[in-house]
Design a protein around this motif. Structure first.
Motif, PDB file in Angstrom:
ATOM      1  N   LEU A  75       9.850   9.261   7.723  1.00 18.11           N
ATOM      2  CA  LEU A  75       7.887   9.020   8.139  1.00 18.11           C
ATOM      3  C   LEU A  75       7.539   8.507   6.598  1.00 18.11           C
ATOM      4  N   ALA A  76       8.304   7.788   5.651  1.00 19.68           N
ATOM      5  CA  ALA A  76       7.929   6.889   4.439  1.00 19.68           C
ATOM      6  C   ALA A  76       8.179   5.682   5.087  1.00 19.68           C
ATOM      7  N   SER A  77       9.130   5.523   5.880  1.00 19.84           N
ATOM      8  CA  SER A  77      10.045   3.971   6.179  1.00 19.84           C
ATOM      9  C   SER A  77       9.415   3.360   7.045  1.00 19.84           C
ATOM     10  N   LEU A  78       8.293   4.337   7.994  1.00 23.01           N
ATOM     11  CA  LEU A  78       7.699   4.080   9.037  1.00 23.01           C
ATOM     12  C   LEU A  78       6.088   3.770   8.508  1.00 23.01           C
ATOM     13  N   ARG A  79       6.285   4.376   8.013  1.00 21.31           N
ATOM     14  CA  ARG A  79       4.712   4.330   6.846  1.00 21.31           C
ATOM     15  C   ARG A  79       4.513   3.485   6.180  1.00 21.31           C
ATOM     16  N   GLY A  80       5.442   2.991   5.991  1.00 22.14           N
ATOM     17  CA  GLY A  80       5.336   1.842   4.707  1.00 22.14           C
ATOM     18  C   GLY A  80       5.088   1.864   3.489  1.00 22.14           C
ATOM     19  N   ILE A  81       5.109   3.434   3.368  1.00 17.63           N
ATOM     20  CA  ILE A  81       5.598   3.952   1.624  1.00 17.63           C
ATOM     21  C   ILE A  81       6.084   2.923  -0.190  1.00 17.63           C
ATOM     22  N   PRO A  82       6.914   2.749   0.733  1.00 12.47           N
ATOM     23  CA  PRO A  82       7.833   2.031  -0.382  1.00 12.47           C
ATOM     24  C   PRO A  82       6.533   1.062  -0.762  1.00 12.47           C
ATOM     25  N   GLY A  83       6.226   0.440   0.080  1.00  8.24           N
ATOM     26  CA  GLY A  83       5.228  -1.095  -0.298  1.00  8.24           C
ATOM     27  C   GLY A  83       4.219  -0.831  -0.666  1.00  8.24           C
ATOM     28  N   MET A  84       3.339  -0.038  -0.473  1.00  8.43           N
ATOM     29  CA  MET A  84       2.071   0.805  -0.506  1.00  8.43           C
ATOM     30  C   MET A  84       2.413   0.571  -2.304  1.00  8.43           C
ATOM     31  N   VAL A  85       3.606   1.510  -3.127  1.00  9.25           N
ATOM     32  CA  VAL A  85       4.233   2.126  -4.324  1.00  9.25           C
ATOM     33  C   VAL A  85       3.966   0.972  -4.412  1.00  9.25           C
ATOM     34  N   ARG A  86       4.710  -0.670  -4.204  1.00 18.69           N
ATOM     35  CA  ARG A  86       5.100  -1.325  -5.295  1.00 18.69           C
ATOM     36  C   ARG A  86       3.574  -2.054  -5.754  1.00 18.69           C
ATOM     37  N   GLY A  87       2.356  -1.679  -4.053  1.00 12.15           N
ATOM     38  CA  GLY A  87       0.879  -1.925  -4.889  1.00 12.15           C
ATOM     39  C   GLY A  87       0.452  -1.860  -5.405  1.00 12.15           C
ATOM     40  N   GLN A  88       0.870  -0.026  -5.500  1.00 17.23           N
ATOM     41  CA  GLN A  88       0.713   0.457  -6.598  1.00 17.23           C
ATOM     42  C   GLN A  88       0.044   0.534  -7.717  1.00 17.23           C
ATOM     43  N   HIS A 112      23.903  -4.252  -7.460  1.00 18.58           N
ATOM     44  CA  HIS A 112      24.275  -4.292  -5.489  1.00 18.58           C
ATOM     45  C   HIS A 112      23.424  -4.376  -4.807  1.00 18.58           C
ATOM     46  N   PRO A 113      23.185  -5.940  -3.836  1.00 17.56           N
ATOM     47  CA  PRO A 113      22.346  -6.348  -2.705  1.00 17.56           C
ATOM     48  C   PRO A 113      21.722  -5.255  -2.035  1.00 17.56           C
ATOM     49  N   LEU A 114      22.335  -4.237  -1.755  1.00 19.92           N
ATOM     50  CA  LEU A 114      21.691  -3.197  -1.062  1.00 19.92           C
ATOM     51  C   LEU A 114      20.231  -3.121  -2.520  1.00 19.92           C
ATOM     52  N   TRP A 115      20.532  -2.848  -3.270  1.00 14.17           N
ATOM     53  CA  TRP A 115      18.504  -2.234  -4.058  1.00 14.17           C
ATOM     54  C   TRP A 115      17.496  -3.412  -3.922  1.00 14.17           C
ATOM     55  N   HIS A 116      17.496  -4.663  -3.360  1.00  8.51           N
ATOM     56  CA  HIS A 116      16.957  -5.349  -3.447  1.00  8.51           C
ATOM     57  C   HIS A 116      17.016  -6.035  -2.048  1.00  8.51           C
ATOM     58  N   ALA A 117      17.497  -5.634  -0.656  1.00  8.97           N
ATOM     59  CA  ALA A 117      17.329  -5.776   0.093  1.00  8.97           C
ATOM     60  C   ALA A 117      16.160  -5.437   1.344  1.00  8.97           C
ATOM     61  N   PRO A 118      15.866  -5.917   2.276  1.00  6.15           N
ATOM     62  CA  PRO A 118      14.269  -5.935   2.591  1.00  6.15           C
ATOM     63  C   PRO A 118      14.666  -4.804   3.859  1.00  6.15           C
ATOM     64  N   ASN A 119      12.524  -3.601   3.932  1.00  4.36           N
ATOM     65  CA  ASN A 119      13.116  -2.839   4.475  1.00  4.36           C
ATOM     66  C   ASN A 119      14.133  -1.932   4.101  1.00  4.36           C
TER      67      ASN A 119
END
Length: 312
Positions: A109-122, A262-269
């Motif tokens: 749910l978090a991935s589909l609804r874009g929650i990580p990006g919203m947390v960074r936006g907050q 590690h590149p996985l930390w900052h990989a998109p999506n």
């Protein structure tokens, strides 16, 4: 002499333990609580390194049961040669079902609804409105359809998702529909919007999710891994997420812990949680109930449950 049982919890905190044993508390400390030679039932510490978990085994000639508190047993498999023939190795089937299924849904749910990006936006005081994916109507493929896989499907039904496909080691039919084998994956992967991995780590599943597997997933699909890191080939996954073709939500990684830089930390999506699928408030009461049941059966001379293998 009363035989010893080694527990990672104080015995007085576990309701229903039989009186047949002397209970020793050991949760991975440097000093052993007693002579390991007197232990007949060893419950491994939880969330300790494999080196700690297996340290007493070579000094336990009388042990009859080794009970892990994990669904997987890979932490102890490499040291079974330290045990005499006939020792039962049991996993904690059912203990992590609710917690891991819950996290699988949370990651999805978090991935589909874009929650990580919203947390960074907050954090940056940014209002990230937009149009996001829902789980509703999405087709889901569950790979590893045991107790946890079934519990994940239980929780999916409330979200009005699309068809659910199931894969396990052996084919069978359930009340919900057929369970396919790994050999059927080439035909199932292109139809799934969400692929959830909850399979144990075995020779058959190590590296299962490699370049060929990922290439068969549909554009924009989400890979959720709550199983073991080495089930996924990290290099192949990085290529797919960095291209923007796939998304991933990972509770486990390879390597693990994921090192700084590690590149996985900052990989998109990509959403990463630090292997916390089973380590929630749901763990301890279920683990204690399992130990009370197992030790009651053991004291009565009945076969213990969840035996994965018997040493030869």
């Amino acid at each position: 002499m009363t035989p010893d049982v080694w527990l990672p919890f104080p015995a007085e905190e576990i309701e229903g333990l039989p009186d047949s044993f002397r209970y020793r508390l050991w949760d991975g400390e440097d000093a052993f609580p007693a002579d390991p030679a007197d232990c007949v039932f060893y419950v491994t510490p939880y969330m300790k390194s494999p080196e700690v978990t297996v340290r007493p085994l070579a000094a336990m000639p009388a042990v009859q049961v080794v009970q892990t508190l994990t669904a997987g047993i890979d932490d102890v498999l490499g040291r079974l040669g330290d045990l005499r023939p006939g020792v039962r190795l049991c996993n904690a089937a059912g203990v992590h079902t609710a917690s891991t299924a819950e996290l699988a849904l949370a990651l999805t749910l978090a991935s589909l609804r874009g929650i990580p990006g919203m947390v960074r936006g907050q954090d940056r005081e940014e209002w990230r409105s937009g149009f996001y994916d829902a789980l509703a109507d999405k087709s889901v493929l569950i790979i590893g359809y045991g107790s946890i896989g079934s519990a994940i499907e239980d929780r999916l039904t409330a979200f009005e998702c699309g068809p659910v496909a199931r894969v396990a080691r052996t084919a069978r039919t359930t009340a919900r529909g057929p369970v396919h084998t790994l050999a059927d994956l080439p035909g199932l992967l292109p139809r799934a919007d969400v692929v959830i991995l909850v399979t144990p780590l075995t020779d058959a599943t190590r590296g299962l999710v490699g370049a060929d597997f990922l290439s068969r997933m549909k554009d924009g699909a989400l890979l959720v891994n709550v199983s073991r890191g080495p089930v996924v080939d990290t290099k192949s996954l990085l290529a797919e997420v960095e291209s923007g073709r796939l998304c991933a939500a990972l509770d486990v990684t390879d390597p693990e812990p994921l090192p700084a830089g590690h590149p996985l930390w900052h990989a998109p999506n990509v959403l990463i949680t630090p292997h916390v699928g089973g380590s929630s408030s749901a763990f301890e009461p279920r683990a204690k109930r399992l130990l009370a049941r197992q030790l009651t059966r053991f004291a009565a001379g009945e076969p213990v449950e969840h035996t994965v293998l018997i040493t030869e």
